[in-house]
Write a protein that holds these residues in place. Structure first.
Motif, short mmCIF file in Angstrom:
data_model
loop_
_atom_site.label_atom_id
_atom_site.label_comp_id
_atom_site.label_asym_id
_atom_site.label_seq_id
_atom_site.Cartn_x
_atom_site.Cartn_y
_atom_site.Cartn_z
N GLN A 94 -2.61 -3.64 -0.36
CA GLN A 94 -3.77 -3.17 -1.11
C GLN A 94 -3.98 -4.11 -2.30
O GLN A 94 -3.02 -4.51 -2.96
N ARG B 44 -9.59 2.26 -3.57
CA ARG B 44 -9.09 3.64 -3.60
C ARG B 44 -9.51 4.39 -4.85
O ARG B 44 -9.30 5.59 -4.96
N ASP C 72 0.84 -1.19 0.00
CA ASP C 72 0.00 0.00 0.00
C ASP C 72 0.88 1.24 0.00
O ASP C 72 1.73 1.41 0.87
#
Length: 220
Positions: free
Chosen positions: A170, A197, A162
Motif C-alpha cells: 500500500q 484507504r 498492506d
C-alpha cells in the motif's frame, strides 16, 4: 462505536472492524469467540479483509513479546513514547542520520515491528527542506517545511506492507514528523497516510544519530 451499531445491522465492513477490534483489544476487551463470529459472518458476506484476517494465525501484536523481551531488541521502547515537538527552533544540521523505527498497534501499547531507519537532509532550499527517508529497504525523496519541532511534508511517500491484504503493498504519503533533537541525536514520530484507504498508518516512533555536514537545516 459507529461500526458497532452497523454491525448489528449486518454491515459486512462493520462486522469486520468489530471482529478486528475484538481480536486485538482495540477499544474494547479481547474476545476471541466474538472476533471469530464477526469475522466469519463478514467473510460469508464477501468481505475480503475478513477472509484475510481469518487466515492470519496470530493477532496483530503477537510479535510484541519478541521485541519487548529479546536481548537484541532491548533498545526498542515497549510502548509508544510521548514526543512533544519543540516550541523553539530545532538545530537539525544537514547530513545523514541513522537508527531505527518502531511501528506500534493503534493503542500504542504493542510493538508490531522494528526496522532500520535513515534520514538524509540536504538543507534548506528556497525556504523548504528536502532529503530522503529510508524505512527498511524502501527509500523515497521528500520535501517539506520545518518549523520549530515539526516537519510538515509537502512531497514524498513510501510503499509499505498492506495491513489488510496478506503479502500486499500500500502506498502511504508522508504526513508530518514530530521532532526532538539534541546533540546530534533525533527522536520523534513519523505519520503516514493512505489516500486510497483514507486512513493514517500505524503510529511510528524513531531514534536517529546524525553524521552532520555542518550546514543547519533548521528554521525558526
Amino acid at each position: 462505536m459507529t461500526f458497532l451499531t452497523s454491525a448489528n445491522d449486518r454491515d459486512a465492513n462493520s462486522l469486520y472492524m468489530l471482529g478486528l477490534c475484538s481480536r486485538n483489544g482495540y477499544g474494547l476487551a479481547k474476545d476471541s469467540a466474538a472476533a471469530l463470529f464477526c469475522l466469519q459472518r463478514a467473510a460469508r458476506m464477501h468481505c475480503p479483509e475478513a477472509s484475510e484476517e481469518l487466515m492470519r494465525p496470530h493477532e496483530e501484536m503477537y510479535m510484541h513479546d519478541v521485541y519487548a523481551n529479546a536481548p537484541g531488541y532491548s533498545y526498542t521502547p515497549d510502548s509508544l513514547p510521548d514526543v512533544r515537538p519543540s516550541a523553539v527552533a530545532v538545530d537539525l544540521p544537514a547530513g545523514d542520520y541513522r537508527g531505527f523505527i518502531v511501528t506500534y498497534d493503534w493503542s500504542g501499547k504493542y510493538i508490531l515491528d522494528e526496522r532500520p531507519f535513515a534520514m538524509t537532509l540536504n538543507g534548506v532550499t528556497g525556504g523548504g527542506l528536502s532529503g530522503m527517508l529510508t524505512v527498511g529497504d524502501e527509500s523515497a525523496k521528500f520535501c517539506g517545511t520545518l518549523s520549530r519541532g515539526r516537519l510538515v511534508f509537502t512531497e514524498g511517500g513510501l510503499t509499505m506492507p498492506d495491513r489488510y491484504v496478506r503479502g500486499g503493498k500500500q502506498y502511504y504519503y508522508f504526513g508530518d514528523m514530530a521532532l526532538e533533537a539534541c546533540g546530534g541525536k533525533v527522536r520523534g514520530r513519523l505519520s503516514l497516510k493512505s489516500r486510497s484507504r483514507k486512513e493514517p498508518g500505524n503510529p511510528m516512533y524513531f531514534e536517529l544519530v546524525g553524521n552532520a555536514s555542518g550546514t543547519s537545516a533548521g528554521t525558526e
